[in-house]
Design an enzyme around this catalytic site. Sequence first.
Site, PDB file in Angstrom:
ATOM      1  N   TYR A  45      -3.094  -1.064  10.583  1.00  0.00           N
ATOM      2  CA  TYR A  45      -3.194  -1.650   9.238  1.00  0.00           C
ATOM      3  C   TYR A  45      -1.972  -1.264   8.397  1.00  0.00           C
ATOM      4  CZ  TYR A  45      -4.304  -1.886   4.304  1.00  0.00           C
ATOM      5  OH  TYR A  45      -4.226  -2.114   2.951  1.00  0.00           O
ATOM      6  N   LYS A 101       1.439  -3.537   6.652  1.00  0.00           N
ATOM      7  CA  LYS A 101       1.979  -3.505   5.287  1.00  0.00           C
ATOM      8  C   LYS A 101       3.484  -3.223   5.320  1.00  0.00           C
ATOM      9  CE  LYS A 101      -1.768  -4.509   3.127  1.00  0.00           C
ATOM     10  NZ  LYS A 101      -1.901  -5.865   2.531  1.00  0.00           N
ATOM     11  N   SER A 160       0.823  -1.212   0.000  1.00  0.00           N
ATOM     12  CA  SER A 160       0.000   0.000   0.000  1.00  0.00           C
ATOM     13  C   SER A 160       0.855   1.259   0.000  1.00  0.00           C
ATOM     14  CB  SER A 160      -0.894  -0.006   1.247  1.00  0.00           C
ATOM     15  OG  SER A 160      -1.521   1.239   1.426  1.00  0.00           O
TER      16      SER A 160
END
Length: 340
Positions: free
Chosen positions: A149, A153, A124
Amino acid sequence: MNILVTGGAGFIGSHTVVALTEAGFRPVILDDFSNSEQGVLDGLEQIMGSKPIIYAENCHNRETLRRIIREEKIEGVIHFAAFKAVGESMQKPLEYYDNNLGSLIVLLQTMLECGVSNLIFSSSCTVYGEPDILPVTEETPVQPASSVYGNTKQIGEEILCDTVAAGNTLKIISLRYFNPIGAHPSAAIGELPRGVPGNLIPFITQTAAGQRASLTIFGHDYPTPDGTCIRDYIHVLDLAEAHVAALQFLLKKDIDNYYDVFNIGTGEGVSVMQLVKTFEQVSGQALNYKLGPRRSGDVTAVYADVQKSAEQLGWKAKRSVQQALADAWRWQQAIAQKTR
């Protein structure tokens, strides 16, 4: 060639299953439907003309992965499966670290055990945080994550890099997505959030369809031309095709051990207000929106430098924001018809 697609019933995963099939691959979906809907399989069958191969199981299970890899003679993996809600990740950090990173570790261990070398990882642009210089290149420094989150990544990329650096037969690419929007033009599959959407486009289309009373634009005093945040919005079909290009690149790579990262975006920044106005033009719908305060964790602006993906992967985004919004609206209308 048989390709395992973890999370293949999700928004990006399902469109990538279509792109893989069109490119001559045989995708095998592994999805436990914890954040996707069974109806996606009907949409895939409608587009592809045959039932998708699906294992409704969890990719965190080593025995499951081992069995599927051997039964289906898997030669490559595209790993989408992960929890992805930014707000929820702050409330349930241990669940996110366990699911997103635990499943990645199990997948890598099983791939090594079973002799599968090729992996595309769903990363991301959140890894760039609030960048100092735009557009961001793959050399732009990674900033401390603003959410659990986002941190999964970043750590996921570190796990992949360290694993390859240890010396083995793995060849891995991390694709750093920007903001995927749109839907398949057939309106057979698209973005289908559960509950209140966390992404902008479903909120826009649901507001236009009368499912939401109004849309709130968070922040209108940013140092941008119209005061709203700027993002790089990419059609989900372009993003899906980037996975195919990355996989084909890996398969041609004549070395045993490889890791790299690529930006996947359009290279153009579009503000939230621009997106809203463009949707109104494309759809013919006047949106009921209001201006609200800034939202914690939102960066002012981020968009991609895509030169590396163009030169090395031979991939470029082909579809416009207007097309993506038209496809998203067509998908929303198709959902409304099904639920009547």
